[in-house]
Structure formats: structure tokens, C-alpha cells
Design an enzyme around this catalytic site. Structure first.
Site, PDB file in Angstrom:
ATOM      1  N   CYS A  64       0.830  -1.207   0.000  1.00  0.00           N
ATOM      2  CA  CYS A  64       0.000   0.000   0.000  1.00  0.00           C
ATOM      3  C   CYS A  64       0.869   1.263   0.000  1.00  0.00           C
ATOM      4  O   CYS A  64       1.521   1.547  -0.990  1.00  0.00           O
ATOM      5  CB  CYS A  64      -0.954  -0.054   1.191  1.00  0.00           C
ATOM      6  SG  CYS A  64      -2.384   1.014   1.006  1.00  0.00           S
ATOM      7  N   HIS A  83      -3.483  -5.822   1.037  1.00  0.00           N
ATOM      8  CA  HIS A  83      -2.821  -6.031   2.331  1.00  0.00           C
ATOM      9  C   HIS A  83      -2.750  -7.509   2.705  1.00  0.00           C
ATOM     10  O   HIS A  83      -3.667  -8.008   3.372  1.00  0.00           O
ATOM     11  CB  HIS A  83      -3.590  -5.281   3.426  1.00  0.00           C
ATOM     12  CG  HIS A  83      -3.431  -3.800   3.371  1.00  0.00           C
ATOM     13  ND1 HIS A  83      -2.427  -3.135   4.044  1.00  0.00           N
ATOM     14  CD2 HIS A  83      -4.134  -2.847   2.715  1.00  0.00           C
ATOM     15  CE1 HIS A  83      -2.530  -1.833   3.809  1.00  0.00           C
ATOM     16  NE2 HIS A  83      -3.559  -1.633   3.003  1.00  0.00           N
ATOM     17  N   GLU A 124      -0.965  -8.793   4.980  1.00  0.00           N
ATOM     18  CA  GLU A 124      -0.822  -8.927   6.439  1.00  0.00           C
ATOM     19  C   GLU A 124      -2.178  -8.883   7.149  1.00  0.00           C
ATOM     20  O   GLU A 124      -2.275  -9.254   8.310  1.00  0.00           O
ATOM     21  CB  GLU A 124       0.122  -7.837   6.987  1.00  0.00           C
ATOM     22  CG  GLU A 124      -0.493  -6.473   7.225  1.00  0.00           C
ATOM     23  CD  GLU A 124      -0.714  -5.655   5.961  1.00  0.00           C
ATOM     24  OE1 GLU A 124      -0.580  -6.205   4.853  1.00  0.00           O
ATOM     25  OE2 GLU A 124      -1.049  -4.450   6.088  1.00  0.00           O
TER      26      GLU A 124
END
Lengths: 105, 228
Positions: free
Chosen positions: B86, B203, B205
């Protein structure tokens, strides 16, 4: 800057010349989107103008305007350093063009 | 192995990355403060999501001049793996490690959603545990994720197989409707020529634990861990 003043004296420049060389400069910088880069903001603003009745508006592009002062510099030095600033940080050469004006403040 | 997670002023996914590295995968992880000049022995550097320097001027434009980023660029040029997620992707394009730029979303709206991605290249250090054409679901949350590059650059990315993830529908079809932000060629993630630097808007994560809605992001971390 003190150094260049000394150098100036050594070279035998007159006081008038020194004053002219080291003044406060005013810089105006214009950052514009390159041709072919999509500008969704510009398009939305143009559509708004159309809906307000300004039917003739076309190719509206949004850019950035910056102004700043540069102290203790000559016009030549100012041009050089502003160009550097634009290339390193102020504009992204992938999508933006820049131009600027330097004048005595 | 050890992950180094860069913390710029305004990073806000740094703790998520740390949590995943440390608690989901049981690996060492350490934060790398933006004023530091030391990668503290990290084997892989993560540039996390967020809004470094408030996205002032352009996203990533100011963060790129943080002292730690200079070290990261050196590390990347020596072949060290660097993952930009990002805002991290935006920083990587500003440094020039990755080509192109992330423009404002076509809709001019901040998008917070879960999207499908197709794995286009599983030969990178970040995607080795996926299969080519795998369809994965990952969250996105960005205002400027609209990948743009000129025609020659895009052609180069395609020819060199450097497009790693593309936005797709659930069946893995690359369609206009599945493109959330207007990105050229539905690009969600690209890598550098050497394959050791990956930038991606989604994302991974945020989807490494089923309790958070999915585990499709685990592959990115497992792929890196597998390299060590």
C-alpha cells in the site's frame, strides 16, 4: 553566503553589484499533469461545470501551484536550485511537468 | 530469519506486519525507525501501509527521503528482498525501485473492501508458495491505488512477467468490473526486474488468520520465509 561576499570583494566587485547578486528571490512553481495522464479530479470538476451550464468547458486539468522565497541568492543560483528541487521532490517526472518563475521579492 | 519493518511518521500497518511475522509465523521482527540508518540485520524489509507524512505533496514523496529509506534502497540494489504494501508500494515507486506511480482512485473515493486477485507470477520470492493463476482474496484500503505508467513501461512489465498480482473476479477473469481503482491492466502488484522488490496495493498482512476473515495473505509471508 558570507563566503561569496568575500569572494566578491576579492574580485573587486562594487557594492552595487554585490547588492544585486544577493537578494531575496520570489519563486512561483507550476506543476501540471503530463499529456495522457488520467485526471479524475479534473474530469469531475469539468462535469460539474457542464451541469452548471458552462457547456463550452473542455480539457480541464488540475495542477499544483507553489510559491516560496529564497534568501541570499542570485537569480542564477535560484534557477539552478529550484530546478533541482522540482526534479528531486516537487514534481514526479513520471506524470508531471513543471515550470517556474524567479523574480526579486 | 528476521523481518525489518520500517516505521515512517504516519505508517499505520506496521504493527499488523510485526504481529504477523512474530505471532503468526514465529519469526524475528524488529521495527526500523525512519531516522535510523541501520537495518538491524533484517533479512527482509517490509514497507508497511499507512499515510506517511499525511500523503502531503504525493503519497510516498516525502517518506522516500527518510534516512532509513536510503538504506532500504541500498539493500534492495544488493538483492535483498523488500516488500512494499500500500503506502509502501507508493514509496517504492517514488524511490524509482519500481516504475510508474499510484494515482488517485478513478472514483475519487477511499476504497475499503476485499477484492480478488489473480497470481500472475509465482516465480518471485514473495509468491513461490502460490500457483500461477491462483485466485486469492485480500483486503484493500486506499485512496491512491490507481496504478499508472506509460505504454512502453506497461509493455515492459508484461513482457518481463513483472506483473505479480492483477485484480480479477472470483473466477480469475481479469475484467473491468473487477478493477476497483482504475489501475492500468488491472495491476495490483509488480516486482522489479530482479524479482527481489515487490510493491502491492492489497494487504496480505490483514488476511493471515481465519478469525480476521481469511488466510490468503499467508502465502506472501511463507514464500519469503521459504527463501531462508
Amino acid at each position: 553566503m558570507r563566503k561569496s561576499r568575500v569572494q566578491g570583494l576579492v574580485k573587486g566587485d562594487g557594492l552595487e553589484n554585490l547588492l544585486r547578486r544577493e537578494v531575496k528571490m520570489k519563486v512561483k512553481i507550476y506543476i501540471t499533469l503530463k499529456k495522457g495522464v488520467l485526471d479524475p479530479q479534473g474530469k469531475t470538476v469539468q462535469d460539474a461545470l457542464h451541469s452548471m451550464g458552462y457547456k463550452g468547458t473542455d480539457k480541464l486539468r488540475i495542477g499544483k501551484y507553489m510559491e516560496m522565497e529564497l534568501n541570499d541568492t542570485s537569480p542564477e543560483e535560484a534557477e539552478k536550485s529550484v530546478k533541482e528541487m522540482c526534479e528531486k521532490l516537487l514534481a514526479n517526472p513520471v506524470i508531471e511537468d513543471y515550470r517556474f518563475e524567479v523574480e526579486a521579492a | 530469519m528476521k523481518f525489518g519493518i520500517v516505521v515512517l511518521p504516519g505508517s499505520n500497518c506496521d504493527h499488523d506486519c510485526y504481529h504477523v511475522a512474530r505471532h503468526v509465523f514465529g519469526k524475528e521482527a524488529e521495527f526500523l525507525w525512519h531516522k535510523d540508518r541501520d537495518l538491524k540485520g533484517a533479512d527482509c524489509v517490509i514497507l508497511p501501509g499507512g499515510f506517511s507524512y499525511g500523503d502531503y505533496l504525493r503519497p510516498g514523496a516525502i517518506g522516500r527521503f527518510s534516512p532509513i529509506i536510503r538504506e532500504v534502497v541500498d539493500f534492495a540494489k544488493k538483492g535483498g528482498p523488500v516488500l512494499g504494501i500500500c503506502n509502501g508500494f507508493q514509496v517504492l515507486t517514488e524511490t524509482g525501485l519500481l516504475p510508474g506511480v499510484l494515482l488517485r482512485n478513478r472514483s475519487l473515493r477511499f476504497i475499503c473492501d476485499s477484492v480478488y486477485l489473480r497470481v500472475e507470477n509465482n516465480k518471485t520470492r514473495f509468491t513461490g508458495t502460490y500457483s500461477k493463476k491462483d485466485v486469492v482474496k485480500m483486503p484493500i484500503a486506499h485512496n491512491d491505488g490507481n496504478y499508472f505508467a506509460d505504454e512502453d513501461t506497461l509493455k515492459g512489465l508484461e513482457d518481463d512477467d513483472r506483473i505479480v498480482f492483477r485484480y480479477s473476479n472470483r473466477y480469475g477473469e481479469i475484467t473491468k468490473d473487477s478493477n476497483p481503482n482504475g489501475a492500468c491492466l488491472n495491476i495490483a502488484g509488480i516486482c522489479n526486474r530482479e524479482g527481489n522488490v515487490l510493491g502491492m496495493m492489497p494487504h496480505p498482512e490483514r488476511c493471515c488468520e481465519s478469525i480476521l476473515g481469511g488466510e490468503d495473505g499467508k502465502g506472501v509471508f511463507l514464500s519469503i520465509i521459504d527463501c531462508f
